[in-house]
Design a protein around this motif. Structure first.
Motif, mmCIF file in Angstrom:
data_model
loop_
_atom_site.group_PDB
_atom_site.id
_atom_site.type_symbol
_atom_site.label_atom_id
_atom_site.label_comp_id
_atom_site.label_asym_id
_atom_site.label_seq_id
_atom_site.Cartn_x
_atom_site.Cartn_y
_atom_site.Cartn_z
ATOM 1 N N MET A 41 1.205 2.852 14.988
ATOM 2 C CA MET A 41 0.536 3.394 13.793
ATOM 3 C C MET A 41 0.105 2.211 12.936
ATOM 4 S SD MET A 41 0.971 4.065 10.276
ATOM 5 C CE MET A 41 2.448 4.819 9.626
ATOM 6 N N VAL A 42 -1.173 2.167 12.602
ATOM 7 C CA VAL A 42 -1.728 1.049 11.843
ATOM 8 C C VAL A 42 -2.295 1.559 10.524
ATOM 9 C CG1 VAL A 42 -2.258 -0.283 13.911
ATOM 10 C CG2 VAL A 42 -3.976 1.276 13.007
ATOM 11 N N ASP A 43 -2.166 0.741 9.488
ATOM 12 C CA ASP A 43 -2.638 1.201 8.185
ATOM 13 C C ASP A 43 -2.954 0.026 7.265
ATOM 14 O OD1 ASP A 43 -3.261 2.680 5.953
ATOM 15 O OD2 ASP A 43 -1.274 3.576 5.702
ATOM 16 N N ARG A 44 -4.195 -0.075 6.892
ATOM 17 C CA ARG A 44 -4.637 -0.974 5.826
ATOM 18 C C ARG A 44 -6.101 -0.648 5.536
ATOM 19 N NH1 ARG A 44 -3.372 -7.462 5.113
ATOM 20 N NH2 ARG A 44 -2.847 -7.188 2.906
ATOM 21 N N ILE A 45 -6.401 -0.219 4.345
ATOM 22 C CA ILE A 45 -7.784 0.121 3.998
ATOM 23 C C ILE A 45 -8.601 -1.156 3.950
ATOM 24 C CG2 ILE A 45 -9.295 1.082 2.232
ATOM 25 C CD1 ILE A 45 -6.992 2.994 1.486
ATOM 26 N N THR A 46 -9.651 -1.182 4.770
ATOM 27 C CA THR A 46 -10.477 -2.389 4.922
ATOM 28 C C THR A 46 -11.948 -2.013 4.829
ATOM 29 O OG1 THR A 46 -8.772 -3.251 6.431
ATOM 30 C CG2 THR A 46 -10.886 -4.400 6.387
ATOM 31 N N PRO A 47 -12.523 -2.056 3.643
ATOM 32 C CA PRO A 47 -13.932 -1.684 3.498
ATOM 33 C C PRO A 47 -14.853 -2.712 4.143
ATOM 34 C CG PRO A 47 -13.094 -2.592 1.448
ATOM 35 C CD PRO A 47 -11.915 -2.456 2.366
ATOM 36 N N ALA A 48 -16.091 -2.307 4.351
ATOM 37 C CA ALA A 48 -17.074 -3.234 4.900
ATOM 38 C C ALA A 48 -17.310 -4.385 3.928
ATOM 39 C CB ALA A 48 -18.382 -2.506 5.179
#
Length: 495
Positions: free
Chosen positions: A232-239
């Motif tokens: 399970m992976v999680d980190r918000i990474t916008p363009a």
């Protein structure tokens, strides 16, 4: 005026006087990991964890070779190649401050369309012990209607006919594993880092489906020598935006053509099933567990589905970023209702997890005004995301007689979104492999046949057979047409 320095290995010493840089000897690293899909998320997540491990220990066997798989990856390949695999990671804190560092764990860059043989041989190399994937939800070639591998995909048909010059990840993996077998090499771990519940199970099932067609004699070797841990992976990474690039130049004088920006939160939960060794990622914050599935289900059905809710409703409302959508009281209230009423009852076996605190943290993370995650990015490839993020919750609630009203509203809103206009009549930016099909079905739905959108079997399977869901969807669709997005969201929030 700060003099700009081009990001490269030869300039690292000078750059290190301005921001944190790798202190380990990159030239001394062996490639223990091949990663396919070197986009922003991988560079904010796995490559970051590995970089931190290289900083903190004396290990040398876990450098990363990044593979750009698709012809559309030409720009990211060329950019990282010119920068010797280096890039700047900027963490946008909640208070608006920025934490910056240069990441050095990607020590090789390969462009698959340019030299397929090189990529195959690299993955088959004895020093490579793990192949990791961020190929997006749609990259697994899974057909929701048949619940199986899509054998008719033209790219798959091509790879079967052209095994040494493949186009898909399955073609590359198959030839690499075949070469490992022929060379008498040790087994290898293939680790998915994509947002799919049971992503390791999915990777194994889809790969073996392809191998059964392309190299059937290889199946037993894979079953005995290759592991597929779930994660399970999680980190918000916008363009990355042009402003991110210019701000880096202005504030610290670093000329980085493709930096990565992300939120401060990060999480990586991994099933400890590696057949040929692994990095000690737990030393830098990763969590190894026996069963990842409950964590995956929580994250996919709350965070990822929550993103889809904010994206679709926000797009129709005329917003352009996720933080704008979550700061709309009615949209955030809708999301809370959806999470509490429809998702939470489907979650179980989350030992040690404070679910209420997790949901509250999501709203805080979504609302980070410094991230500015673009709604069109979040809504991209929704045809691959909805079956993974939303429909499992619907299926469970239909089986248990739970609520489906909010999910039905979301799907109805997606049907109207697929027409390509927001509430104000402005054009929406829709990026989806099934864009034409979605638009055609949305047009039919708008012509007094709302159910037409649910007839896309590859997305919805047999959902149209559920009268309860269809009735809730039809009611929501008619309300959206009659009252518009803002009033319709207000109305459903008062149910």
């Amino acid at each position: 005026m700060v003099n700009n320095i081009k990001l490269s290995q030869k300039n690292l010493t000078e750059i290190s006087k301005r921001i944190s840089c790798p202190t380990y000897d990159r030239g001394n690293l062996k490639t223990g990991i091949v990663h396919i899909g070197i986009g922003g998320f991988h560079r904010a997540h796995e490559a970051y964890y590995t970089d931190q491990l290289l900083h903190d220990t004396s290990i040398t066997e876990w450098g990363i070779c990044g593979v750009a798989l698709l012809p559309s990856d030409t720009k990211i390949y060329s950019t990282l190649k010119a920068q010797d695999g280096l890039y700047t990671l900027t963490v946008k804190e909640f208070d608006g401050s920025l934490s910056k560092r240069v990441i050095g764990s990607i020590t090789e860059i390969l462009f698959a369309p340019e030299n397929p043989t090189h990529v195959i041989e690299k993955m088959a190399s004895s020093e490579v012990k793990i192949i990791t994937l961020t190929i997006t939800e749609g990259g697994y070639n899974y057909n929701e209607a048949t619940k199986s591998f899509d054998k008719e995909n033209p790219a798959i048909v091509y790879d079967i006919a052209n095994p040494l010059a493949p186009k898909t990840v399955f073609g590359y993996l198959t030839q690499a594993l075949k070469l490992r077998k022929e060379n008498g090499s040790k087994g290898i771990t293939i680790q998915s880092c994509d947002n799919i519940q049971g992503n390791g199970h999915m990777a194994k099932k889809m790969l073996l489906s392809y191998v059964q067609m392309a190299e059937p004699s290889l199946v037993s070797w894979i079953e005995q020598n290759v592991s597929f841990p779930n994660s399970m992976v999680d980190r918000i990474t916008p363009a990355t935006s042009p402003n991110d690039i210019e701000r880096l130049k202005k504030e610290v004088g670093i000329d980085d053509a493709w930096p990565v920006v992300c939120e401060p939160f990060k999480q990586w939960v991994i099933e400890d099933d590696f057949v040929n060794g692994r990095p000690l990622w737990e030393a830098v914050g990763a969590q190894f567990v026996e069963d990842v599935v409950p964590y995956e289900k929580m994250k996919l059905s709350l965070l990822n589905a929550g993103h889809t809710v904010l994206g679709v409703l926000g797009a129709l409302s005329g917003y352009s970023t996720i933080d704008e959508a979550v700061h709309d009281v009615q949209i955030s209230t809708f999301l809370k209702h959806y999470m509490d009423t429809e998702v939470t009852p489907t979650l179980a076996d989350l030992e040690g997890v404070d679910l209420e605190a997790y949901k509250a943290s999501l709203l805080q993370r979504f609302g980070n005004v410094n991230i500015k995650d673009q709604i069109d990015r979040i809504c991209s490839e929704s045809s691959a995301k909805v079956p993974i993020f939303v429909l499992p919750t619907v299926t469970t609630n239909l089986e248990t007689n739970g609520s489906v009203d909010f999910a039905a509203f979301l799907i109805a809103a997606w049907a109207i979104y697929s027409l390509g206009k927001d509430e104000n009549g402005d054009d929406l930016i829709i990026k989806d492999a099934m864009k034409a099909t979605l638009h055609d079905r949305a047009l039919l739905a708008s012509s007094e046949n709302p159910k037409a959108f649910l007839e896309i079997e590859s997305i919805f399977g047999q959902l149209i057979a559920s009268k309860r869901f269809v009735d809730a969807y039809t009611k929501a669709y008619q309300n959206l047409v009659k009252f518009g997005i803002k009033k319709s969201v207000l109305n459903i929030n008062t149910i």
